[in-house]
Design a protein around this motif. Structure first.
Motif, short mmCIF file in Angstrom:
data_model
loop_
_atom_site.label_atom_id
_atom_site.label_comp_id
_atom_site.label_asym_id
_atom_site.label_seq_id
_atom_site.Cartn_x
_atom_site.Cartn_y
_atom_site.Cartn_z
N THR A 75 30.27 -12.96 21.34
CA THR A 75 29.76 -14.30 21.54
C THR A 75 28.49 -14.44 20.70
N PRO A 76 28.12 -15.66 20.34
CA PRO A 76 26.93 -15.86 19.50
C PRO A 76 25.64 -15.39 20.17
N TYR A 77 25.70 -15.17 21.48
CA TYR A 77 24.49 -14.78 22.18
C TYR A 77 24.43 -13.28 22.46
N ALA A 78 25.55 -12.61 22.28
CA ALA A 78 25.62 -11.17 22.59
C ALA A 78 24.57 -10.38 21.85
N MET A 79 24.37 -10.72 20.59
CA MET A 79 23.42 -9.97 19.76
C MET A 79 22.01 -10.08 20.33
N ARG A 80 21.58 -11.30 20.60
CA ARG A 80 20.23 -11.50 21.12
C ARG A 80 20.08 -10.88 22.51
N GLU A 81 21.09 -11.02 23.33
CA GLU A 81 21.01 -10.47 24.67
C GLU A 81 20.85 -8.96 24.64
N ARG A 82 21.59 -8.31 23.74
CA ARG A 82 21.47 -6.86 23.64
C ARG A 82 20.06 -6.47 23.20
N LEU A 83 19.53 -7.17 22.23
CA LEU A 83 18.19 -6.85 21.74
C LEU A 83 17.15 -7.06 22.84
N GLU A 84 17.26 -8.16 23.52
CA GLU A 84 16.30 -8.45 24.59
C GLU A 84 16.41 -7.41 25.69
N ALA A 85 17.62 -6.93 25.93
CA ALA A 85 17.83 -5.89 26.95
C ALA A 85 17.13 -4.60 26.56
N GLU A 86 16.88 -4.44 25.26
CA GLU A 86 16.19 -3.24 24.78
C GLU A 86 14.69 -3.46 24.66
N GLY A 87 14.26 -4.65 25.02
CA GLY A 87 12.83 -4.91 25.01
C GLY A 87 12.32 -5.56 23.75
N VAL A 88 13.24 -6.03 22.91
CA VAL A 88 12.81 -6.68 21.67
C VAL A 88 12.32 -8.09 21.98
N GLN A 89 11.15 -8.40 21.43
CA GLN A 89 10.57 -9.72 21.67
C GLN A 89 10.97 -10.68 20.56
N PHE A 90 11.21 -11.91 20.94
CA PHE A 90 11.60 -12.94 19.97
C PHE A 90 10.50 -13.96 19.79
N ILE A 91 10.43 -14.50 18.58
CA ILE A 91 9.56 -15.63 18.31
C ILE A 91 10.48 -16.77 17.91
N GLY A 92 10.75 -17.66 18.84
CA GLY A 92 11.74 -18.69 18.58
C GLY A 92 13.11 -18.03 18.51
N ASP A 93 13.78 -18.20 17.39
CA ASP A 93 15.11 -17.61 17.22
C ASP A 93 15.07 -16.34 16.38
N GLU A 94 13.85 -15.86 16.12
CA GLU A 94 13.74 -14.69 15.25
C GLU A 94 13.06 -13.52 15.94
N VAL A 95 13.46 -12.31 15.57
CA VAL A 95 12.85 -11.12 16.12
C VAL A 95 11.42 -10.99 15.62
N ASP A 96 10.53 -10.50 16.47
CA ASP A 96 9.15 -10.26 16.06
C ASP A 96 9.12 -8.98 15.22
N LEU A 97 9.35 -9.15 13.93
CA LEU A 97 9.44 -7.99 13.05
C LEU A 97 8.15 -7.19 13.00
N SER A 98 7.04 -7.87 13.14
CA SER A 98 5.75 -7.16 13.06
C SER A 98 5.62 -6.14 14.19
#
Length: 104
Positions: A75-98
């Motif tokens: 699903t289009p949301y699976a990717m973001r959900e997995r990342l968030e489940a790992e503690g990745v923070q988002f800024i809007g629709d993008e990962v906080d690369l910094s």
DNA sequence: ACTTTGACTTGCA
DNA sequence: ATGCAAGCCAAAG
């Protein structure tokens, strides 16, 4: 065959720690194909088709941190959900690369 | 066999 | 600063 470009991409992606992400460009550069970041995408697409779930393809984003490959997941949301489940923070629709960018 | 497109990035106008 | 073009290589139409 470790000389296969795909296999090298797989090995590298597999080394991305949980909660971290990397970009197509960094992977391509690490493999000596700096200007062929597109091939990395093809390799990852092959992962999806081959059900290689041992490879965290969701931890690979484009250079802006945008989830450009989300449409290739279940699903289009699976990717973001997995990342968030790992503690990745988002800024809007993008990962906080910094915070989460991981370099090989 | 040729053309088009793509999970990208960089460079020039 | 923003926008368009080119380069890369492989796969699908």
């Amino acid at each position: 065959m470790t000389n296969d470009f795909y296999e090298r991409v797989y090995e590298l992606v597999r080394q991305i720690p949980s909660g971290r992400v990397t970009t197509y460009g960094h992977i391509a550069e690490a493999l000596g194909m700096r200007s062929s970041a597109r091939m990395v995408g093809w390799a990852l697409n092959a992962i999806a088709l081959r059900d290689r779930q041992d490879i965290p393809a969701h931890r690979v984003v484009n250079r802006f941190g945008a989830l450009s490959g989300r449409q290739h997941f279940e699903t289009p949301y699976a990717m973001r959900e997995r990342l968030e489940a790992e503690g990745v923070q988002f800024i809007g629709d993008e990962v906080d690369l910094s915070r989460h960018l991981w370099a090989p």
